[in-house]
Scaffold this motif. Structure first.
Motif, PDB file in Angstrom:
ATOM      1  N   GLU A   1       0.831  -1.208   0.000  1.00 35.30           N
ATOM      2  CA  GLU A   1       0.000   0.000   0.000  1.00 35.30           C
ATOM      3  C   GLU A   1       0.866   1.259   0.000  1.00 35.30           C
ATOM      4  N   VAL A   2       2.015   1.214   0.647  1.00 33.90           N
ATOM      5  CA  VAL A   2       2.951   2.343   0.633  1.00 33.90           C
ATOM      6  C   VAL A   2       3.480   2.538  -0.784  1.00 33.90           C
ATOM      7  N   ALA A   3       3.806   1.455  -1.464  1.00 35.10           N
ATOM      8  CA  ALA A   3       4.295   1.541  -2.841  1.00 35.10           C
ATOM      9  C   ALA A   3       3.244   2.192  -3.738  1.00 35.10           C
ATOM     10  N   ILE A   4       2.006   1.767  -3.599  1.00 39.44           N
ATOM     11  CA  ILE A   4       0.928   2.330  -4.413  1.00 39.44           C
ATOM     12  C   ILE A   4       0.767   3.821  -4.112  1.00 39.44           C
ATOM     13  N   ALA A   5       0.805   4.189  -2.841  1.00 41.05           N
ATOM     14  CA  ALA A   5       0.676   5.599  -2.450  1.00 41.05           C
ATOM     15  C   ALA A   5       1.823   6.446  -3.009  1.00 41.05           C
ATOM     16  N   GLU A   6       2.975   5.823  -3.248  1.00 33.36           N
ATOM     17  CA  GLU A   6       4.123   6.562  -3.778  1.00 33.36           C
ATOM     18  C   GLU A   6       4.227   6.492  -5.301  1.00 33.36           C
ATOM     19  N   GLY A   7       3.182   6.015  -5.970  1.00 32.80           N
ATOM     20  CA  GLY A   7       3.139   6.077  -7.425  1.00 32.80           C
ATOM     21  C   GLY A   7       3.446   4.806  -8.172  1.00 32.80           C
ATOM     22  N   TYR A   8       3.671   3.703  -7.485  1.00 37.72           N
ATOM     23  CA  TYR A   8       3.918   2.433  -8.166  1.00 37.72           C
ATOM     24  C   TYR A   8       2.578   1.830  -8.588  1.00 37.72           C
ATOM     25  N   GLN A   9       2.523   1.352  -9.829  1.00 36.77           N
ATOM     26  CA  GLN A   9       1.297   0.803 -10.406  1.00 36.77           C
ATOM     27  C   GLN A   9       1.506  -0.661 -10.776  1.00 36.77           C
ATOM     28  N   SER A  10       0.570  -1.493 -10.399  1.00 37.67           N
ATOM     29  CA  SER A  10       0.690  -2.927 -10.642  1.00 37.67           C
ATOM     30  C   SER A  10       0.455  -3.277 -12.104  1.00 37.67           C
ATOM     31  N   THR A  11       1.245  -4.227 -12.599  1.00 31.06           N
ATOM     32  CA  THR A  11       1.015  -4.778 -13.934  1.00 31.06           C
ATOM     33  C   THR A  11      -0.032  -5.895 -13.871  1.00 31.06           C
ATOM     34  N   HIS A  12      -0.357  -6.356 -12.679  1.00 33.17           N
ATOM     35  CA  HIS A  12      -1.370  -7.385 -12.397  1.00 33.17           C
ATOM     36  C   HIS A  12      -1.020  -8.779 -12.879  1.00 33.17           C
ATOM     37  N   GLU A  13       0.099  -8.932 -13.576  1.00 31.74           N
ATOM     38  CA  GLU A  13       0.506 -10.250 -14.036  1.00 31.74           C
ATOM     39  C   GLU A  13       1.783 -10.658 -13.329  1.00 31.74           C
ATOM     40  N   CYS A  14       1.867 -11.914 -12.966  1.00 30.79           N
ATOM     41  CA  CYS A  14       3.059 -12.430 -12.323  1.00 30.79           C
ATOM     42  C   CYS A  14       3.953 -13.036 -13.407  1.00 30.79           C
ATOM     43  N   ALA A  15       5.110 -12.437 -13.619  1.00 33.51           N
ATOM     44  CA  ALA A  15       6.025 -12.903 -14.661  1.00 33.51           C
ATOM     45  C   ALA A  15       6.755 -14.158 -14.190  1.00 33.51           C
ATOM     46  N   SER A  16       6.803 -15.138 -15.080  1.00 28.81           N
ATOM     47  CA  SER A  16       7.536 -16.366 -14.786  1.00 28.81           C
ATOM     48  C   SER A  16       8.008 -16.979 -16.091  1.00 28.81           C
ATOM     49  N   SER A  17       8.920 -17.912 -15.960  1.00 29.13           N
ATOM     50  CA  SER A  17       9.456 -18.619 -17.117  1.00 29.13           C
ATOM     51  C   SER A  17       9.908 -19.994 -16.620  1.00 29.13           C
TER      52      SER A  17
END
Length: 176
Positions: free
Chosen positions: A58-74
């Protein structure tokens, strides 16, 4: 027998004395390498301290970080859900270890998200390869989707141990 023990003991003492004087010279290359390791450790401590508050997403979001909503994996492992702060992407600017442009989160045991690591991201504008301390970024590489430019990036696993290496993009010990 006593004479033989004395000779053997004298020989051992001589070997230890010679070995003792040889050890500092043999250790010299390791000593020369230590400043690099010490500098890397200090840099990683700086990144960890600067991002400690982002263990709370929540702190990250409040500071302007936006989720890509996808979990990257390989097949090489997981990377996590990227939270991007567009205001921190400055092509060609010096890399600030206290301001990563991307945070990587993954599922926590409690069902929330936990901070796994950070990523420094720079679009390629013809600048020299960026570095964090002495660690060169990966790239330049094509964008991973149509909206992403050719870029350099560097992953730093500060929240979750990566057995493949602290700067390796994918972590074989995590999954989405």
């Amino acid at each position: 027998m006593n004479t033989r023990r004395t000779i053997v003991a004298a020989g051992l003492l001589a070997a230890l004395a010679i070995g003792g004087t040889a050890l500092p010279a043999a250790a010299a290359p390791d000593e020369q390498a230590r400043p690099g390791r010490a500098a890397q450790s200090a840099l990683l401590a700086e990144v960890r301290a600067a991002t400690a508050r982002f263990h709370d997403v929540e702190v990250a979001i409040a500071e302007g970080y936006q989720s890509t909503h996808e979990c990257a994996s390989s097949p090489a492992g997981g990377m996590g859900i990227h939270f991007i702060n567009p205001a921190l992407i400055a092509p060609g600017a010096p890399v600030d270890p206290t301001k990563p442009s991307v945070l990587m989160y993954g599922p926590s045991p409690s069902g929330g998200l936990e901070l796994w690591g950070v990523e420094f991201f720079e679009p390629d504008v013809g600048q020299p390869r960026p570095v964090l301390g002495e660690q060169a970024f990966d790239g330049p590489m094509p964008g991973h989707d149509a909206d992403m430019p050719v870029h350099y990036d560097l992953h730093v696993w500060i929240g979750k141990h990566n057995p493949a290496g602290i700067y390796t993009p994918f972590n074989p010990s995590v999954s989405c």
